[in-house]
Design an enzyme around this catalytic site. Structure first.
Site, PDB file in Angstrom:
ATOM      1  N   ALA A  33       1.335   5.531  -4.737  1.00 36.64           N
ATOM      2  CA  ALA A  33       0.140   5.898  -5.500  1.00 36.64           C
ATOM      3  C   ALA A  33      -1.084   5.293  -4.803  1.00 36.64           C
ATOM      4  O   ALA A  33      -0.948   4.502  -3.871  1.00 36.64           O
ATOM      5  CB  ALA A  33       0.268   5.384  -6.935  1.00 36.64           C
ATOM      6  N   GLN A  64      -3.068   3.001  -5.641  1.00 43.50           N
ATOM      7  CA  GLN A  64      -3.081   1.537  -5.686  1.00 43.50           C
ATOM      8  C   GLN A  64      -1.716   0.941  -5.306  1.00 43.50           C
ATOM      9  O   GLN A  64      -1.335  -0.132  -5.796  1.00 43.50           O
ATOM     10  CB  GLN A  64      -3.491   1.045  -7.080  1.00 43.50           C
ATOM     11  CG  GLN A  64      -4.982   1.125  -7.319  1.00 43.50           C
ATOM     12  CD  GLN A  64      -5.794   0.240  -6.363  1.00 43.50           C
ATOM     13  OE1 GLN A  64      -5.353  -0.825  -5.948  1.00 43.50           O
ATOM     14  NE2 GLN A  64      -6.991   0.678  -6.022  1.00 43.50           N
ATOM     15  N   SER A  65      -0.990   1.592  -4.440  1.00 40.64           N
ATOM     16  CA  SER A  65       0.345   1.118  -4.066  1.00 40.64           C
ATOM     17  C   SER A  65       0.302  -0.255  -3.373  1.00 40.64           C
ATOM     18  O   SER A  65      -0.348  -0.424  -2.335  1.00 40.64           O
ATOM     19  CB  SER A  65       0.978   2.143  -3.118  1.00 40.64           C
ATOM     20  OG  SER A  65       2.132   1.598  -2.518  1.00 40.64           O
ATOM     21  N   ASN A  66       1.040  -1.204  -3.948  1.00 41.71           N
ATOM     22  CA  ASN A  66       1.202  -2.511  -3.289  1.00 41.71           C
ATOM     23  C   ASN A  66       2.091  -2.370  -2.058  1.00 41.71           C
ATOM     24  O   ASN A  66       1.931  -3.081  -1.072  1.00 41.71           O
ATOM     25  CB  ASN A  66       1.854  -3.511  -4.245  1.00 41.71           C
ATOM     26  CG  ASN A  66       0.994  -3.770  -5.453  1.00 41.71           C
ATOM     27  OD1 ASN A  66      -0.093  -4.307  -5.345  1.00 41.71           O
ATOM     28  ND2 ASN A  66       1.487  -3.385  -6.635  1.00 41.71           N
ATOM     29  N   ALA A  99       2.276   0.220  -0.074  1.00 41.47           N
ATOM     30  CA  ALA A  99       1.494   0.773   1.036  1.00 41.47           C
ATOM     31  C   ALA A  99       0.665  -0.330   1.689  1.00 41.47           C
ATOM     32  O   ALA A  99       0.614  -0.445   2.922  1.00 41.47           O
ATOM     33  CB  ALA A  99       0.605   1.901   0.528  1.00 41.47           C
TER      34      ALA A  99
END
Ligand SMILES: Cc1ncc(COP(=O)(O)O)c(C=O)c1O
Length: 353
Positions: free
Chosen positions: A91, A93-95, A97
């Site tokens: 997403a 706000q992917s941690n 990523a």
């Protein structure tokens, strides 16, 4: 030289170390008591067990978090395959990523992040601050795609495009949740058990946020290998279909154990607690905001509104309902996510100071 085909294993349990691995984690991450937080819960009338916290928010890579453990092995696999680019997805706000972008930087690789616009959260910070800002600073190439895009088609297009540009891309699925990534939590389980043993604490439960399932699958596979058996409670922060998620996590736990030549974990080992995701993935609940503030103000520890905050709200609720008994120590695995707080700042500014 951090890349290694490890030969530093000291015991049979550490057979995980024979897999290629790129060292990223500052280990062991701390294991500490949540004494003041537990006392605050007791003041609210709750019978609270001894609470410990395993600080995987302190894994050390650009804001920390659980994905760093998985990425050690995923990077090992990517480098062994001769890749020069890590490609992953999540997403906005992917941690995961963000940690992939940081892992790529640490290894001298390029990172391409495919971020799906799936979370209907329209506050200003969500699109540009938090993890998204860190992705940019870490030098990742970012592509935002509409939330209803067909994932497989997008991945194929991006991989083809990168190859066309002369790159050697390595694809890491959502959350790094492959049998390779889950090895990180086989090692993480072993590390935690060593800390508990050294402290003379017999914890009967580990509680953590579960989403793409690799953390839980790795912990469960690790628990089979170690033959000590704290129950592992994943708090579902992601999917609505309980049985499908349990099946996927079990399949991944079996694949991970198989890679280590260990016995297959029984399906009962996958404990997935529902009822805490709220309206949907990525949308904070009031209980989550309250518990984030309580932990911050009693312990100086920051959770996040999407994963670890919902998991802690879940743990407190399970204690309150008596499902988690008051007389057995519990370890809360803090899986990180703090950078996302900045994407959700308005949730914390509800009451004027
Ligand atoms: C902070 C945080 N906690 C927990 C999780 C869930 O871990 P898993 O995807 O391995 O279930 C994630 C996944 O992105 C995360 O970012």
């Amino acid at each position: 030289m951090k890349y290694e085909t490890c030969n530093d294993h000291t015991s049979r349990e550490d057979s995980v170390l024979s897999f290629p691995r790129f060292r990223l984690v500052h280990r062991p991450t701390p294991l500490t008591e949540l004494g003041r937080f537990a006392a605050a819960l007791a003041r609210k009338g709750m019978r609270c067990p001894r609470l410990l916290i395993k600080r995987d928010d302190c894994t050390g890579l650009a804001g920390g978090g659980n994905k760093t453990r998985k990425l050690e092995f995923l990077l090992g696999e990517a480098m062994a395959a001769g890749a020069d680019t890590l490609v992953t997805t999540g997403a906005i706000q992917s941690n995961h990523a963000r940690q992939t972008a940081a892992a790529a930087a640490a290894a001298g690789l390029h990172a391409k992040l495919i971020l799906f616009d799936t979370v209907p959260y329209m506050r200003p910070g969500y699109r540009l601050s938090g993890n998204r800002l860190l992705d940019r600073i870490l030098g990742a190439e970012i592509e935002i795609v509409p939330g209803d895009s067909e994932p497989e088609q997008v991945f194929l297009r991006v991989m083809d495009d990168l190859r066309g540009r002369g790159r050697r891309p390595f694809f890491i699925p959502t959350g790094g949740s492959t049998a390779t990534g889950a090895l990180g939590y086989v090692a993480g389980f072993s590390e935690l058990m060593d800390q508990l043993t050294a402290s003379g604490i017999e914890a009967t439960r580990i509680v953590h946020a579960s989403s793409s399932g690799g953390t839980q699958a790795g912990l469960v596979a690790g628990s089979v290998i170690r033959s000590e058996a704290p129950a592992i409670h994943g708090i579902n922060v992601y999917r609505v279909d309980h049985q499908a998620m349990v099946t996927d996590i079990h399949r991944l736990a079996c694949a991970t154990a198989a890679r280590l030549g260990a016995g297959q974990p029984s399906p009962e080992k996958i404990i997935l607690e529902d009822g805490f995701v709220g309206p949907r993935y990525g949308i904070p609940t009031d209980e989550t905001i309250d518990i984030i503030e309580l932990l911050a103000r009693t312990e100086g520890i920051l959770l996040d509104p999407v994963y670890s905050g919902k998991a802690m709200a879940g743990l407190v609720s399970l204690i309150q309902s008596g499902r988690i008994p008051a007389d057995e120590p519990v370890v809360f695995l803090h899986t990180g996510g703090m950078p996302a707080l900045f994407a959700y700042e308005q949730e914390f500014n509800r009451v004027a100071e």
